[in-house]
Design a protein around this motif. Structure first.
Motif, mmCIF file in Angstrom:
data_model
loop_
_atom_site.group_PDB
_atom_site.id
_atom_site.type_symbol
_atom_site.label_atom_id
_atom_site.label_comp_id
_atom_site.label_asym_id
_atom_site.label_seq_id
_atom_site.Cartn_x
_atom_site.Cartn_y
_atom_site.Cartn_z
ATOM 1 N N SER A 52 0.848 -1.186 0.000
ATOM 2 C CA SER A 52 0.000 0.000 0.000
ATOM 3 C C SER A 52 0.887 1.239 0.000
ATOM 4 N N LEU A 53 0.291 2.383 -0.282
ATOM 5 C CA LEU A 53 1.054 3.636 -0.237
ATOM 6 C C LEU A 53 1.632 3.872 1.151
ATOM 7 N N ALA B 45 -5.071 8.764 0.854
ATOM 8 C CA ALA B 45 -4.803 8.758 -0.589
ATOM 9 C C ALA B 45 -5.102 7.382 -1.180
ATOM 10 N N GLU B 46 -4.717 6.329 -0.488
ATOM 11 C CA GLU B 46 -4.977 4.956 -0.955
ATOM 12 C C GLU B 46 -6.481 4.712 -1.097
ATOM 13 N N LEU B 47 -7.254 5.146 -0.104
ATOM 14 C CA LEU B 47 -8.715 4.976 -0.167
ATOM 15 C C LEU B 47 -9.309 5.746 -1.345
ATOM 16 N N THR B 48 -8.750 6.896 -1.633
ATOM 17 C CA THR B 48 -9.224 7.692 -2.762
ATOM 18 C C THR B 48 -8.876 7.007 -4.080
ATOM 19 N N LEU B 49 -7.650 6.515 -4.197
ATOM 20 C CA LEU B 49 -7.234 5.825 -5.417
ATOM 21 C C LEU B 49 -8.030 4.543 -5.653
ATOM 22 N N GLN B 50 -8.415 3.868 -4.574
ATOM 23 C CA GLN B 50 -9.198 2.638 -4.691
ATOM 24 C C GLN B 50 -10.664 2.910 -5.027
#
Length: 137
Positions: free
Chosen positions: A4-5, A38-43
């Motif tokens: 993950s990021l 950011a990871e949640l947004t990208l997903q």
């Protein structure tokens, strides 16, 4: 192995040999919080409302399109809903949640053999935990 990021950032922020953070705990925890959001947004789990959908403009909202499998990421997602981005990172990047997030990332990387947990003493007196890279040894 896909990271993950937040995991990637954590690896960059730790000294490979000593396993100690290269920046202050506060800065590291805020950065890990930001990487998690950011990871949640990208997903596709989280975005910022434009107000057209009835949500409050400029606030995070859960999309319902993707649900994180990681329990801490689900908790981050819940904490972000209806928060302004400028307040959101501070909410999860400080205090007990931030510490749990960092520890979970470290333990997860150790379980996959990327880091190893090492008990050390600071100044020869104070017990602490270091997370050196397994590749550095």
């Amino acid at each position: 192995m896909e990271l993950s990021l937040a995991e990637e950032y954590l690896l960059l922020a730790l000294d490979d040999v000593s396993g100690r953070p290269l920046l202050s705990a506060q800065h590291l925890q805020l950065a890990l919080a930001g990487a998690s959001v950011a990871e949640l947004t990208l997903q596709g789990s989280l975005d910022v409302s434009d107000g057209a959908d009835g949500g409050r403009k400029g606030r995070f909202r859960t999309t319902g399109r993707a649900t994180p499998t990681d329990p801490l990421q689900r908790e981050v997602l819940e904490l972000m809903h209806e928060r302004r981005p400028k307040d959101a990172i501070r909410k999860i990047g400080q205090g007990g949640f931030a510490k749990r997030l960092r520890e979970a990332l470290q333990r997860g990387l150790a379980a996959r053999g990327v880091l190893r947990e090492e008990q050390v003493k600071i100044l020869g007196l104070f017990p602490s935990t270091a997370w050196p890279s397994t590749a550095a040894h």
